[in-house]
Design a protein around this motif. Structure first.
Motif, PDB file in Angstrom:
ATOM      1  N   VAL A 161      38.317  30.426  49.551  1.00 60.17           N
ATOM      2  CA  VAL A 161      37.790  31.794  49.623  1.00 60.17           C
ATOM      3  C   VAL A 161      38.573  32.589  50.662  1.00 60.17           C
ATOM      4  N   ASN A 162      38.889  31.953  51.790  1.00 60.36           N
ATOM      5  CA  ASN A 162      39.645  32.628  52.839  1.00 60.36           C
ATOM      6  C   ASN A 162      41.030  33.039  52.353  1.00 60.36           C
ATOM      7  N   VAL A 163      41.677  32.174  51.580  1.00 58.23           N
ATOM      8  CA  VAL A 163      42.995  32.514  51.015  1.00 58.23           C
ATOM      9  C   VAL A 163      42.872  33.748  50.129  1.00 58.23           C
ATOM     10  N   ALA A 164      41.893  33.733  49.229  1.00 59.01           N
ATOM     11  CA  ALA A 164      41.712  34.862  48.310  1.00 59.01           C
ATOM     12  C   ALA A 164      41.367  36.141  49.058  1.00 59.01           C
ATOM     13  N   LEU A 165      40.592  36.010  50.131  1.00 60.82           N
ATOM     14  CA  LEU A 165      40.162  37.183  50.886  1.00 60.82           C
ATOM     15  C   LEU A 165      41.339  37.952  51.457  1.00 60.82           C
ATOM     16  N   GLN A 166      42.393  37.227  51.866  1.00 56.08           N
ATOM     17  CA  GLN A 166      43.567  37.909  52.408  1.00 56.08           C
ATOM     18  C   GLN A 166      44.173  38.872  51.398  1.00 56.08           C
ATOM     19  N   ALA A 167      43.972  38.576  50.119  1.00 56.14           N
ATOM     20  CA  ALA A 167      44.541  39.415  49.064  1.00 56.14           C
ATOM     21  C   ALA A 167      43.586  40.503  48.594  1.00 56.14           C
ATOM     22  N   VAL A 168      42.292  40.186  48.501  1.00 57.00           N
ATOM     23  CA  VAL A 168      41.355  41.129  47.858  1.00 57.00           C
ATOM     24  C   VAL A 168      40.665  42.076  48.827  1.00 57.00           C
ATOM     25  N   ALA A 169      40.694  41.793  50.125  1.00 57.40           N
ATOM     26  CA  ALA A 169      39.985  42.642  51.090  1.00 57.40           C
ATOM     27  C   ALA A 169      40.442  44.091  50.982  1.00 57.40           C
ATOM     28  N   GLU A 170      39.483  44.968  50.954  1.00 53.70           N
ATOM     29  CA  GLU A 170      39.706  46.421  50.871  1.00 53.70           C
ATOM     30  C   GLU A 170      40.498  46.835  49.622  1.00 53.70           C
TER      31      GLU A 170
END
Length: 321
Positions: free
Chosen positions: A72-81
């Protein structure tokens, strides 16, 4: 026909096939809805991160994660904002972020239905500055932590033969003999607090470590971060406190301090500070770069760190169909 981008845990090929097996079920469930799947997974975390960023940049409407908090943390770097919707099918050990929304109780098929459903906006933690060799991680979904909790998680990584959440309890018991105390300064919205610490958690959600309710009032919808600091607890006290962490009642102990804020800086009290044991004896000199931090269960850098809450940073699909 829409396309769902699929990101499977980078660890699945190295440490068991749980996420890989779940991913096969996920792909069949997505196909049954008439949608296409594009698997962008890699065994390397950096490659997985780049693939996720490329997908978002290309206009991906939905990125579905199969894995635990680290994935989830990996994906968050891409999808945040961004406008990309994040969906989660839990397939890790802790699954703390997913459990915030009750996803850990679902079957794989039920989790896929939610991951493909309507989305809502939730807060995330943005790391404004951190002492780190890589500086790659700038977002955290659940929590940032340091001290005893990081030592426990590091040991838990070596206990991969224990497949359930009891791994964290076993790791805690094995780490207690090496308990250390570190004097730190916490600046919460310009208010400075100096505390000799055992461990601390800067939280967006209430649990970490596989279900420990260490920050029981943290809420990813309130635009605030919760800081929980366990002061210089003895080994005996820490063991007595452990069961209470699962229901959140530990926050009533006088050795536990809680704060709420929008931006929080954590640093050593002095550049060359010392870790101390329960008697006050110096154990080891700690430069800034030696005090490691965990974020969503992964090592992300070292002190000092400044983090802030970003309201509505994540578009997350969590509603039941």
């Amino acid at each position: 026909m829409s396309t769902v981008y699929l990101l499977v845990s980078p660890r699945s090929g190295k440490r068991g096939n749980k996420a890989t097996a779940v991913a096969e079920i996920v792909q069949k469930a997505i196909a049954a809805t008439g949608q296409n799947t594009k698997n962008i997974s890699n065994r390397d975390v950096k490659d997985s991160l780049q693939a996720a960023r490329n997908a978002v940049a290309a206009g991906a409407k939905r990125l579905l994660v199969v894995g635990g908090d680290g994935t989830v943390n990996v994906a968050l770097q891409a999808v945040a904002e961004s406008d990309t919707v994040l969906g989660i099918v839990p397939a890790g050990t802790g699954n703390d972020f997913a459990s915030t929304f009750g996803l850990h109780r679902l079957t794989t098929e039920q989790a896929v239905k939610r991951a493909l459903g309507a989305s809502h906006l939730f807060d995330a933690i943005k790391i404004d500055s951190i002492e780190s060799r890589s500086n790659e991680t700038s977002w955290v979904a659940s929590s940032i932590t340091g001290g005893f909790s990081v030592d426990v998680n590091t040991r838990a990584e070596r206990l991969r033969f224990i497949l359930d959440k009891s791994r964290y309890v076993v790791a805690t018991l094995l780490t207690v003999p090496q308990l250390r105390h570190t004097p730190l300064a916490f600046t919460v919205d310009n208010q400075r607090h100096e505390i000799v610490t055992t461990f601390w958690v800067l939280a967006n959600t209430c649990t970490f470590g596989g279900g420990m309710a260490v920050s029981p009032t943290a809420d990813p919808c309130d635009g605030m971060l919760e800081l929980v600091v366990v002061a210089d607890a003895s080994r005996r006290l820490l063991l007595r406190m452990l069961p209470t962490v699962f229901n959140g009642s530990h926050i009533h102990h006088p050795k536990v301090h809680t704060f709420k804020g929008k931006q929080i800086t954590i640093e050593n009290v002095s550049k060359n500070s010392f870790c101390k044991d329960r008697s006050g004896k110096d154990l080891a000199r700690h430069e800034h770069a030696q005090y490691q931090l965990g974020g969503d269960g992964e090592l992300i850098g070292c002190l000092p760190v400044t983090a802030s809450v970003v309201p509505n940073a994540i578009r997350l699909a969590v509603d039941p169909p």
